[in-house]
Design an enzyme around this catalytic site. Structure first.
Site, PDB file in Angstrom:
ATOM      1  N   SER A 298       0.461   5.518  -4.642  1.00 12.72           N
ATOM      2  CA  SER A 298       0.553   4.695  -3.434  1.00 12.72           C
ATOM      3  C   SER A 298       1.942   4.532  -2.857  1.00 12.72           C
ATOM      4  CB  SER A 298      -0.040   3.304  -3.708  1.00 12.72           C
ATOM      5  OG  SER A 298      -1.424   3.392  -3.924  1.00 12.72           O
TER       6      SER A 298
ATOM      7  N   LYS B  96       3.878  -5.508   1.157  1.00 15.30           N
ATOM      8  CA  LYS B  96       2.487  -5.086   1.268  1.00 15.30           C
ATOM      9  C   LYS B  96       1.562  -6.297   1.234  1.00 15.30           C
ATOM     10  CE  LYS B  96       1.034  -1.533  -1.108  1.00 15.30           C
ATOM     11  NZ  LYS B  96       0.810  -0.538  -2.184  1.00 15.30           N
TER      12      LYS B  96
ATOM     13  N   SER C 270      -1.484   3.529  -0.785  1.00 15.42           N
ATOM     14  CA  SER C 270      -1.803   2.279  -0.129  1.00 15.42           C
ATOM     15  C   SER C 270      -0.607   1.626   0.552  1.00 15.42           C
ATOM     16  CB  SER C 270      -2.417   1.310  -1.137  1.00 15.42           C
ATOM     17  OG  SER C 270      -1.477   0.959  -2.143  1.00 15.42           O
TER      18      SER C 270
END
Length: 488
Positions: free
Chosen positions: A194, A95, A170
């Site tokens: 997330s 990420k 996310s």
């Protein structure tokens, strides 16, 4: 690419690729080239912000050199992987919230410079020690704040099952990359859902470990600046429970225990007390009408679990102040965000700017009081859930919203829609307990739906065993005419 297509169709594609590289049937370079090629072919998904092809291929070449130099009997080459790191030569991506040496870190924000990292984040370094090859950085919302992956610096992440809708957030870019077959699995992080939100939206297994299960998550402590429990943890996204276990083992690097071994014998797990609930902590502010597919997935999970376990309705009552309290704690860190000037502040996403203003309006004493209150709330939740070995809840409440649907709203309405879409996830982060998202059915439109299982502290292995049990059967083909009962 034919060989890789066969690996992709394997029940456990991460383990299949790991074993193929370890045996010498596939080189790390070929696996990395294939992942980079797939990423380029599916650029329409917006899964990646950066691809670091040159560094990835160099790392793959080093992995192949290590394989050639490994000490093993050539006559028994197919056992070679046992002498190599657990993810030797496997392409992964991280990420864009964490540093990967040689790649820029944007954190999804246009308001700050994007410096190239000179060193790996500790979690990234651990996966590199496990032999993984990093091919790039995946799309995230600004600072990982939202349950959808859209920002001002890159294209939005789209759902491989329907590119018109969000892949979640996310960890949306990572989930899209795994669901589309670009990667066999991916490390992710979860501060309010997330990992689980994109896993449920994209039809993946997503494990949110308990706080401290991944040692690198607590290097800077178990509480935030204001004394609230640390919400964010790292965990795996994968297409099977076994692959999630393999990646989880690599992330935590505990040589004394193998989650994968336990998950491979998941049929032995029996007689758990499982409580089923559709109660949500946001009901006082946003009563959630779970959609028919969401409830059908819950019913299907119950049916499958009842073959081995005792499954009963559970009654939980949550403090009606939770919606405001969680929002205060969730946004408190934004009061520490130093924006260099007005021009930079205007580049913040509307929700970030609104949350930051809310946080700045509160005093340090108020932030600390919220931290103390949510700590007490967490203890109460753990006590209620502790009446069962496992708590079963719905996953997402409705279909993934279309791309742009959140941003078309005011910040307040944007946030409310997120809470309505994923009303069962953030409370688990507050509790510090582990949870796993498991896909169980597919709608006629091809969208997956699943459930969430919450365990006691230290029960990550058991949760992945339950995920394996739930996914022994193929996903249910949901028929809208079949009524789903609402259990509480």
């Amino acid at each position: 690419m034919g060989d890789f297509a066969d690996l992709d169709r394997a029940r456990d594609p991460l383990r299949a690729l790991r074993d193929a590289i370890g045996s010498g049937d596939v080189s790390a370079r070929a696996a990395t080239e294939a992942a980079l090629e797939r990423a380029a072919q599916r650029a329409d998904l917006g899964a990646f912000v950066t691809l670091t092809a040159d560094r990835a291929l160099a790392a793959a070449d080093r992995a192949d050199a290590r394989w050639r130099g490994a000490a093993f009997d050539v006559a028994h080459a197919h056992g070679a992987h046992r002498a190599l790191p657990p993810l030797h030569g496997v392409p992964l991506a991280h990420k864009d919230l964490v540093d990967v040496a040689g790649a820029p870190t944007t954190r999804g924000s246009a308001a700050f410079p994007h410096a190239t990292a000179t060193a790996d984040d500790p979690g990234v370094a651990q996966l590199h020690r496990s032999g993984a090859v990093s091919i790039g950085k995946t799309q995230v919302p600004e600072f990982g704040l939202t349950g959808y992956s859209e920002n001002r610096i890159a294209a939005p992440t789209r759902n491989p099952h329907d590119p018109r809708v969000t892949a979640g957030g996310s960890s949306g870019g990572s989930a899209a990359a795994v669901a589309a077959g670009i990667l066999t699995a991916a490390p992710a992080s979860d501060g309010g859902g997330s990992i689980r939100i994109p896993a449920l939206a994209c039809g993946l297994i997503g494990l949110k470990p308990g706080l401290g299960a991944i040692p690198t998550d607590v290097l800077r402590g178990r509480s935030d600046t204001f004394g609230a429990p640390k919400l964010g943890v790292s965990g795996p996204l994968a297409r099977s429970a076994r692959d999630a276990a393999l990646l989880f083992d690599a992330m935590r690097a505990d040589p004394t225990e193998s989650t994968l071994t336990a998950v491979e014998t998941s049929e032995q797990l029996e007689h758990l007390a499982i409580g089923v609930s559709t109660a949500t902590p946001f009901e006082s502010a946003s009563p959630t009408p779970f959609s028919a597919p969401a409830l059908a997935a819950l019913d299907e999970a119950r049916r499958r679990l009842e073959a081995r376990h005792r499954v009963d309705a559970a009654e939980f009552r949550y403090d009606p102040d939770y919606p405001e309290l969680f929002t205060d704690v969730w946004t408190a860190s934004l009061s520490l965000l130093e924006v260099r000037d007005t021009a930079a502040e205007e580049l913040l996403m509307p929700l970030t700017r609104s949350f930051r203003e809310r946080a700045l309006a509160r005093s340090v004493a108020q932030h600390r009081e919220a931290g103390a209150r949510i700590t007490r709330f967490a203890a109460d939740v753990r006590a209620q859930w502790g009446a069962f070995d496992v708590v079963l809840t719905p996953g997402l409440a409705m279909d993934p919203p279309p791309i742009g649907a959140f941003l078309a709203r005011s910040p307040e309405a944007d946030y409310r829609l997120q809470c309505e879409w994923a009303p069962c996830t953030s409370i688990v982060n507050v509790s510090g307990l582990p949870a796993v998202a498991v896909p169980l059915l597919e709608t006629p439109a091809g969208l997956p739906f699943g459930v969430q299982l919450i365990g006691r502290m230290g029960s990550e292995t058991m949760l992945l065993q339950l995920a394996a049990q739930l996914t022994e059967e193929a996903p249910l083909r949901y028929r809208p005419a079949a009524s789903a009962r609402r259990s509480r």
